[in-house]
Design a protein around this motif. Structure first.
Motif, PDB file in Angstrom:
ATOM      1  N   SER A 142      14.246  -5.943 -48.548  1.00  0.00           N
ATOM      2  CA  SER A 142      14.361  -7.123 -47.691  1.00  0.00           C
ATOM      3  C   SER A 142      14.789  -8.328 -48.503  1.00  0.00           C
ATOM      4  O   SER A 142      14.565  -8.397 -49.718  1.00  0.00           O
ATOM      5  N   ASN A 143      15.445  -9.257 -47.804  1.00  0.00           N
ATOM      6  CA  ASN A 143      15.736 -10.539 -48.444  1.00  0.00           C
ATOM      7  C   ASN A 143      14.521 -11.447 -48.444  1.00  0.00           C
ATOM      8  O   ASN A 143      14.493 -12.457 -49.132  1.00  0.00           O
ATOM      9  N   LYS A 183      19.987  -3.499 -41.386  1.00  0.00           N
ATOM     10  CA  LYS A 183      20.607  -4.739 -40.893  1.00  0.00           C
ATOM     11  C   LYS A 183      21.448  -5.487 -41.911  1.00  0.00           C
ATOM     12  O   LYS A 183      22.074  -6.474 -41.570  1.00  0.00           O
ATOM     13  N   GLU A 184      21.405  -5.063 -43.207  1.00  0.00           N
ATOM     14  CA  GLU A 184      22.059  -5.886 -44.217  1.00  0.00           C
ATOM     15  C   GLU A 184      23.099  -5.078 -44.999  1.00  0.00           C
ATOM     16  O   GLU A 184      22.986  -3.866 -45.126  1.00  0.00           O
ATOM     17  N   LYS A 185      24.092  -5.789 -45.508  1.00  0.00           N
ATOM     18  CA  LYS A 185      25.095  -5.163 -46.376  1.00  0.00           C
ATOM     19  C   LYS A 185      24.690  -5.294 -47.843  1.00  0.00           C
ATOM     20  O   LYS A 185      25.024  -4.477 -48.686  1.00  0.00           O
ATOM     21  N   ILE A 191      21.377  -6.994 -50.329  1.00  0.00           N
ATOM     22  CA  ILE A 191      20.050  -7.616 -50.347  1.00  0.00           C
ATOM     23  C   ILE A 191      19.748  -8.107 -51.749  1.00  0.00           C
ATOM     24  O   ILE A 191      19.790  -7.335 -52.711  1.00  0.00           O
TER      25      ILE A 191
END
Lengths: 690, 690
Positions: free
Chosen positions: B18-19, B47-49, B51
């Motif tokens: 997670s960020n 959900k992310e490309k 992190i």
């Protein structure tokens, strides 16, 4: 004497003030300025007009009248400066930081003497020399760091050693402990630890004064005063904890090499602290932890709830509390289930209450509310809340803050994440709270506090003790040393202590008549020969008249036999009572079971004469082998009341016969009905009579 | 099993990365990045490309082969992810941070089971679930703070509890303690504390591996393995200290509410730690202090010099060392005077060496040199150096740093001014040193270390014990419970333990003949009536044939009398030996003096079977009443060798008869010549045979 000018001076002069804050004269001025001292501040320095923004005078002659003088000049210059200030400037308080006095040389001791004469002549106070100074809520007259948060809700620290005071402060500020005053008495030429305590006692104002005192003592010079004022303060509602350094043999050598004082024997110290109700500590860490506990509301019982979101520390704390005789009672019942329902699944409420790592501030609040309002078997709460650093702890600690304001039951904050949650812990401390970073250290400190006895009643138990007769006997004893058996008998009789009956005669009829009166079985011993046993001159357990007659005839035929002594043959549990006179402390009384219990197991407890009944019972109860006194293995116990009575009476005897330097009654034979002294020795020295 | 992929993975994937660094999946990625992990780092998040600058994959299916996977996703998702990674991505190490497994629910336990099956099938490692992770010098796969300084000279920490590991680190980093690795085993589904230790033992490389281990254990699940590998590591030169939480009754309730495990009895733990040579600690503060001591050179003796410029702490430290059986020997003689001459006037050198507040770094250097080179009765140095803040301590601490590099004798740095000299202490720690801020805490930790025994020899003493016979006897006993006296006799005989001779008969001639053989006085007891004493069926100290004949006739007339039993009447000191089988630990053997020493004073010492002679002697010596065994008050002592022999033989017997769940020999009667069992009870249970 402690003057108002010392406590709250309207003006202060620093003699030897400096712009160099790396010198004591510079550092102390800086501390006074930073501490926001509100009176007139003056400096004396021959080379400067102004020092750290404060007007400077070239000579003490030039300053206006000044209440308090702080001296940071060479020792040799101090006596004249004190003289001038006291005589011409109405100075009535002196703090001498300088070293180079009695602690170093004979010349230095003479300088100290001169200063003492002057201050006593003018009724002025003297702190030091050779100290870091004094700080309180009025002025920070110390040259040292750190400066703790000073306010009237804080503790008073009185220390024999400046450096140790500084290191105690280091340990204290980390925990958030606040201070009302810090006294470093240095060489204590006029004012020692006991004198500060006496002043605090005699001027105690329950509204204005701090109720919490921490002491660091290297040598107890005036034990009577320490005892009197410490117990008086504690009876007025104060709490006192103290380190007396030098409890071991090597430790007392270290203490004496440091202060030049002769260390007191440790059992006397132990007895004095117990009598006064002082909580004894053995390290700075322990002293400051106890100090932090003191700042919380009074404990009303021994039952703790542990609320946490991490299991391990709760377990270790439970272990530490149990070891110290405190309880973490199991929580069960309807209300406990009700609480459980309000926490996350998996939370446990059996005590420790573990709200889980994901537990919220609201969970903490609910747990505290249940412990405060619903759990009647809980007297206090321990909240252990640290963090692995994912979220901040501000909100959690706010709940603690909020609840600590309103709860009747004390809440102990244990916040271990002093690095990761450093900002949160600092914010919490800034609200005036303390933090116990290590749960086991807290647990140990708590058990020391809870297990410290209350101050003993200061009365002397006189009932049954014939004091005038004791004095007549003592005065009639011609020589120092171990006294004759008949004196021993007479003294014990005068103190109302039963000692076994005995009868000496060279006439068979008399011997038989005595044995008849006291009852069989009896013991017979030959009188005359020195080594009685070797010549067959001791006969135990003689069961009847006929046997005694035979033994009498046999013994009288032993060479050198002059007579025969007969005693009733007693049976029972062996007990022991001993006493030793400690210079300045008075008599330390020891009691225990006799034989191996004293000699091998060293199972004795000690008290300081005179002893009250409460103290005597507490001494008896604290024996490891107390169960034997109570009765065990199907055997009847010992008449504890009689044992206590003898301890009390002996202590009264000693109080009126300080010539007795050492004595023991060993053994006493005790049954469930009686306790009777069988043998006793007393050594007196009249030379050093008080 | 512990794979290389766990210890030093070439690639790591964080599943659930997670960020948001306030979530475990964000915090662990940040720690990995900040820790300078050198392998391939990957993230999985739908959900992310990218992190935190690391390439992110939407699904674990998409990632390339990866050695180690860290899972920070809901428990329910974990089994499938583990399955996929092990099957398709060659992942051979898993760290599962997520909670919600066996520690919470039955469903969670089933999830854990599935994961375990998978990892075992593929020969992969599993740390957790429900843990903070693992960090070592290769990778920091933990989501928690603080991160200590990690390097190969540091200690290994293995902890049952993640939160406790975090709080131990808080206490450690403050002291400057460095780490080689930190293991939080969480639910320990595959790898527990004992398994990590086993791995460290079996793969021990004295050049590359850390020699220092700290353990925090809530429940010892595999005591045999802990004992075996801990003592093996210690024999290879390692040092191990451990906290076993839950030593009190309430404490074990707390531990079990936390881990769901049944806590082991504390005397078994104590015995196991002693046998293994593990230093037992009771708090985080103590554990980290012991850890710091471990990092210093090995102590070669018990004699300490204390070098300081402040008296008080030296005195308190001397007290603490003395209490723990360590010495601060007086220093005297020519060389000591020579040293004194090089210090300022007023300095004391008697030990503590007090160089005065004005003492210089050069003085410190000189003192260290004298202690290192000239004072042969000194084994180690304690340097207590704080400051009231006038001057900085950099130079003083540089001397310590310099000397600690070169001195053979350990130097313990005690730097109390952690606030005022905060910068100096930090600079000192940054050079890789530790700091003991409280001298008494150090003194106590040191005595724990010095007083911890060496690991016991793992051999079983078989001499004189007839193992096949023991097995035959045990196998022939028909029922569980307390066994018949003749079985007890037979078992003790088979173990070579002398038991008092006895003879039962209803024939007077046989009884008299036996008494003749064994010698008078004898004891006679009626056989038949249950309450022998009540019916006059016990007669002690029968001195001759005539009396025995009379007693025999009298006893045989007692109702229900079937026969008479005769034993020689023994005299001597009562001794006691007992044993209890603790599930998983084996037999805990207790020894002591009999009677009140066991029942009232609880003066017993314990060991874990099988026991070596060295252990038996150490058990005997650690009794408080040992002096009675040695002989005291003019009485001859007890034959200690025979006592030790019986302890050892009994422990061997137990090792081969694990059916024995409880037994005691009470009393044994001991003289200076012999030790003979007089009465013994043995309870067996065959149901739970190993």
């Amino acid at each position: 004497m402690i003057t108002n000018q010392l406590l709250c001076p309207e003006s202060i002069v620093v003699v030897g003030a400096s712009n160099n804050v790396h010198k004591p004269g510079g550092a102390i001025l800086k501390n006074l300025i930073n501490g926001g001292y509100r009176g007139e501040l003056r400096a004396v320095n021959p080379k400067e007009k102004e020092i750290q923004g404060i007007p400077a005078f070239a000579d003490v002659k030039d300053i206006p009248d000044t209440d308090l003088a702080v001296l940071a000049i060479p020792a040799a210059l101090c006596p004249d400066v004190v003289d001038l200030l006291a005589k011409e400037k109405k100075t009535r308080a002196f703090i001498i930081l300088s070293a180079g006095f009695g602690e170093e040389t004979h010349e230095g001791a003479l300088l100290e003497e001169r200063i003492l004469e002057t201050v006593n002549q003018y009724g002025a106070s003297l702190i030091g020399p050779n100290c870091i100074g004094l700080m309180n809520t009025c002025h920070h007259s110390v040259f040292s760091q750190p400066i703790p948060n000073l306010n009237s809700r804080g503790v008073d620290l009185i220390s024999s050693s400046g450096a140790t005071a500084v290191f105690i402060l280091e340990s204290a500020v980390t925990k958030g402990l606040q201070f009302n005053s810090v006294w470093s008495v240095g060489n204590a030429k006029q004012i020692g630890v006991e004198d500060v305590l006496q002043f605090m006692d005699e001027h105690f104002d329950p509204e204005r004064d701090s109720h919490l005192k921490l002491l660091y003592i290297e040598s107890i010079k005036k034990p009577d005063r320490l005892l009197f004022h410490a117990s008086s303060l504690i009876r007025k509602g104060c709490k006192i904890a103290a380190i007396k350094a030098g409890s071991s043999e090597s430790g007392s050598r270290a203490a004496s090499s440091h202060t030049g004082a002769i260390a007191s024997s440790d059992s006397a110290v132990e007895a004095l602290f117990r009598k006064a109700g002082i909580v004894r500590c053995f390290s700075r860490e322990e002293l400051t932890t106890v100090g932090c506990v003191f700042t919380l509301p009074e404990l009303k019982g021994k039952n703790f709830a542990i609320i946490t979101h991490a299991g391990g520390p709760g377990v270790m704390l439970t272990d530490a509390l149990s070891k110290g005789g405190l309880n973490v009672p199991k929580l069960e019942g309807e209300q406990v289930e009700e609480l459980k329902a309000q926490l996350f699944p998996g939370a446990s409420v059996g005590n420790p209450i573990d709200i889980l790592a994901t537990g919220t501030p609201q969970h903490l609040r609910t747990c505290i509310d249940y412990c405060e309002e619903k759990f009647e078997n809980i007297d206090a709460m321990m909240a252990i809340f640290g963090t692995p650093g994912l979220v901040t702890m501000f909100e959690m600690y706010d709940v603690l803050h909020e609840k600590m304001q309103v709860c009747r039951k004390p809440i102990f904050p244990i916040l271990p994440s002093i690095n990761t949650a450093g900002a949160e812990v600092a914010a919490f401390l800034a609200k005036g709270h303390v933090n116990f970073a290590d749960e086991v250290t807290l647990g140990t400190a708590l058990s020391r506090i809870v297990n410290a006895p209350k101050p003993a009643a200061p009365e002397i138990e006189l009932f049954g003790v014939d004091v005038p007769r004791i004095r007549r006997i003592i005065d009639s004893i011609p020589d120092d040393g171990y006294i004759e058996p008949h004196y021993v008998q007479a003294l014990l009789h005068a103190a109302g202590i039963s000692i076994v009956d005995e009868f000496v005669s060279d006439k068979k009829e008399e011997i038989l008549a005595f044995a008849h009166r006291c009852g069989f079985p009896v013991v017979a011993k030959v009188v005359g020969p020195v080594h009685k046993s070797d010549v067959g001159g001791v006969s135990l357990n003689i069961k009847g008249e006929q046997y005694l007659a035979l033994e009498f005839e046999r013994m009288m035929r032993i060479p050198e036999a002059r007579a025969v002594m007969v005693q009733p043959m007693l049976k029972g549990t062996e007990l022991f009572i001993g006493a030793k006179y400690e210079e300045r402390f008075g008599h330390v009384v020891l009691c225990g079971l006799g034989g191996i219990f004293v000699e091998v197991l060293k199972d004795v407890s000690s008290g300081l004469a005179p002893l009250s009944y409460e103290e005597a019972y507490s001494m008896i109860h604290s024996l490891r082998a107390y169960k034997i006194i109570q009765g065990t293995r199907g055997q009847k116990g010992v008449n504890e009341d009689k044992f206590a009575e003898i301890i009390v009476r002996l202590s009264t005897l000693l109080r009126f016969a300080t010539e007795i330097k050492e004595m023991d009654i060993n053994p006493l034979l005790a049954t469930d009905k009686s306790v009777i002294a069988v043998d006793a020795r007393i050594r007196i020295e009249k030379g050093e009579m008080q």
